[in-house]
Each structure stands twice: as C-alpha cells, then as structure tokens.
Design a protein around this motif. Sequence first.
Motif, short mmCIF file in Angstrom:
data_model
loop_
_atom_site.label_atom_id
_atom_site.label_comp_id
_atom_site.label_asym_id
_atom_site.label_seq_id
_atom_site.Cartn_x
_atom_site.Cartn_y
_atom_site.Cartn_z
N LEU A 90 0.83 -1.20 0.00
CA LEU A 90 0.00 0.00 0.00
C LEU A 90 0.87 1.26 0.00
N ASP A 93 2.58 1.67 -3.46
CA ASP A 93 1.67 1.97 -4.56
C ASP A 93 1.05 3.36 -4.41
N VAL A 94 0.91 3.85 -3.20
CA VAL A 94 0.33 5.19 -2.99
C VAL A 94 1.37 6.29 -3.24
N ILE A 115 -1.26 3.96 -12.36
CA ILE A 115 -0.73 2.92 -11.46
C ILE A 115 -1.67 1.73 -11.35
N GLY A 117 -1.74 -0.17 -8.41
CA GLY A 117 -2.22 -0.23 -7.03
C GLY A 117 -2.16 -1.65 -6.51
N PRO A 118 -2.59 -1.84 -5.25
CA PRO A 118 -2.40 -3.15 -4.60
C PRO A 118 -3.54 -4.15 -4.78
N TYR A 119 -4.61 -3.81 -5.49
CA TYR A 119 -5.82 -4.63 -5.41
C TYR A 119 -6.20 -5.39 -6.67
N TYR A 174 -12.85 -3.20 -2.02
CA TYR A 174 -12.51 -4.14 -3.10
C TYR A 174 -12.75 -5.57 -2.66
N TYR A 208 -12.41 6.32 -2.68
CA TYR A 208 -11.78 5.30 -1.83
C TYR A 208 -10.82 5.98 -0.87
N ILE A 210 -7.73 5.21 1.58
CA ILE A 210 -6.81 4.14 1.92
C ILE A 210 -6.99 3.86 3.42
N ARG A 229 -8.48 8.72 -2.37
CA ARG A 229 -8.30 8.62 -3.82
C ARG A 229 -9.65 8.95 -4.43
N HIS A 232 -12.55 5.62 -9.01
CA HIS A 232 -11.85 5.19 -10.22
C HIS A 232 -12.18 3.76 -10.59
N HIS A 234 -10.34 0.49 -12.45
CA HIS A 234 -9.02 -0.03 -12.85
C HIS A 234 -9.16 -0.92 -14.07
N GLN A 248 -6.26 3.70 -15.04
CA GLN A 248 -7.42 3.96 -14.19
C GLN A 248 -8.22 5.07 -14.84
C1 DHB Z 1 -4.31 2.06 -3.23
C2 DHB Z 1 -5.61 1.69 -3.45
C3 DHB Z 1 -6.15 1.83 -4.68
O1 DHB Z 1 -7.41 1.48 -4.93
C4 DHB Z 1 -5.38 2.32 -5.70
O2 DHB Z 1 -5.97 2.42 -6.88
C5 DHB Z 1 -4.08 2.69 -5.49
C6 DHB Z 1 -3.54 2.56 -4.23
C7 DHB Z 1 -3.76 1.86 -1.87
O3 DHB Z 1 -4.54 1.71 -0.94
O4 DHB Z 1 -2.54 1.80 -1.76
#
Ligand code: DHB
Length: 292
Positions: A90, A93-94, A115, A117-119, A174, A208, A210, A229, A232, A234, A248
């Motif tokens: 997380l 990716d953030v 990106i 991201g983690p999901y 998610y 969303y 985090i 965030r 979005h 993905h 995204q």
């Molecule tokens: C994170 C979550 C997301 O949905 C995303 O698109 C990018 C990052 C996160 O929580 O790190």
Amino acid sequence: MSITADISTSAADATPTAAASGANATARFHTDKSPYAAARDTPQERVSLLAREVIEAVHDTIRRHQVTYDEYNALKAWMIQVGEDGEWPLFLDVWIEHVVEQVANASRVGSKGSIEGPYYAPGAPELGADGAVPMRDEEPGTQLVWQGTITSVDGQPLDGATLELWQADDNGYYSQFAPGIPQWNLRGTFTVGADGAFRIRTIRPAPYQIPTDGACGKLIAAAGWHAWRPAHLHVKVSAPGHLPLTAQLYFPGDPHNDDDIAAAVKPELMLEPVPQPDGTVQVDYGFVLDPA
Ligand code: DHB
Ligand code: FE
C-alpha cells in the motif's frame, strides 16, 4: 494458497481493517513470482547505484532538517509497523508507483496508463465482449454502462484483445481485500471480437480512502494529510503483439481529482459520464495500444 478463503469471503468478521487489507495485499503480491525474479535478476551495479542514491537522499534530508534521535526512532517504529501491518504494498503503490509508471510509459503514443495499485487479482471471470461484472443481489450504487473499442495506434481493431476490470464498490471496498464480499464481485475479463468493441455493465465506484487504521493511516494523520483517492475504475488491456496497458479512469467533479493521495489522475483518463433517463449512467471510453 488462496489469499481470500479465510478473510475476504467470510462475512463472519465484516469489519474492514487495514491489517487485513494489508495482509491480503501482501499475500497477493507473494502469489506473483515476477517481482522475486526481478529482485534476483537486477544487476549488482544497478542495485548499488540505486540503493546508494536513495540512502544518500535520506542522509541529505537528515542534514538539511537537523533530524533528531527522537525523529529517527519515530521513523524506525513506523517502518516496523508498516511491515507488521502488511502495508508495504500500500505504501509503495500510494507514494512511489506513479513516478515509476511515468518513467515506464513515457514513450507510449497510444492510451495513457496509470498505477496498478495493490488490489488487482488475476483470473477474473470471462464475460465475452458484452456483459455485466459479477454483482451481489441489489448491489448498491448507480448503474454504469461503459462502451468502447480496443485498437492499435493505426486505428485497426484488435481482435482478441482483453480488458480486465476491477473496482471498489459503492462503499469504497474491493472484493478479495475487504471482508464479506464475494470473491469476484465487480471484477471481470472482457474479450473483444473483430470489431474491437466492448460493452460493460457495472456500478459507479465510490471514492476510496486508503485504510486509516494502519501504519499508513498513522503517517497521514501525523502529517495532517488526507487519505482519499478519487473514484476510479481499474483496467488492464492486452492484445497479441502489443504493450499491455494498466490504467485507471476517473469521474469529473470528484473532490479529490486534484489532490489524489496516489497522484495517479491524468486529464486523459477522465470519463464523460452521460446520465440516462432511466437513472443509469453511460460512458464511452476506448483504448489504443502501442505495438510491442
Ligand atoms: C491504493 C488503493 C487503490 O485502490 C489504488 O488504486 C491505489 C492505491 C492503496 O490503498 O494503496
Ligand atoms: Fe483502486
């Protein structure tokens, strides 16, 4: 090992926690072998150069801002906590991935990426060129109908191209990473025919946040930042002979389009939703892939 069996698909403990979401994101990363191959195969000169420069950048910050032992120990405690919460995917990716994405995709002439991201989870149900992603009975949220085409940079439709979609639900969660959601909820794989066209029925995702109850949330609170965030969708789009695209897509008017915590919004990735008389929303957005 299934990353979802115990936590995500069980409704027994339905409170989403950063530790559970982080643990799932970490477990998901472990199931993908390519990062470990990359770690093994990166040349020594490159490891030495990059590691030294990152470490020296930290030294520079310490000197420039006269960092104290208390601050150093706070950092140490926090980094240990990030690991214990499983939040390294997380965190990276953030705060880091968007620059790697910029560098990696700088020379593309087709569609813009963003990106991962983690999901992401590979293997989402196959839904043909026209279908609805798996949803719960009475899945909350505004229904969204999304049409588009997948072409090469010369405009030719890419027969057999695939689009994988994953997204948060109307509560910003998610499937496979928050508890109590069916495994493939709001995830699907679409495959286009000779005309390159797809038509996807889903719901509009919610913005969303985090996870705020783990180590990353602590950093955000301690720094006085926000955790949002913008809403979005993905996608991963692939076709034979072409560079795969991870992107995204965003919705105009979201309060966090201009200050996304993950810095992953680009103007080219903005949808133009058209509300329909029946209460659904329609969007048109297609993809142009660069030849490999
Ligand atoms: C994170 C979550 C997301 O949905 C995303 O698109 C990018 C990052 C996160 O929580 O790190
Ligand atoms: Fe996301």
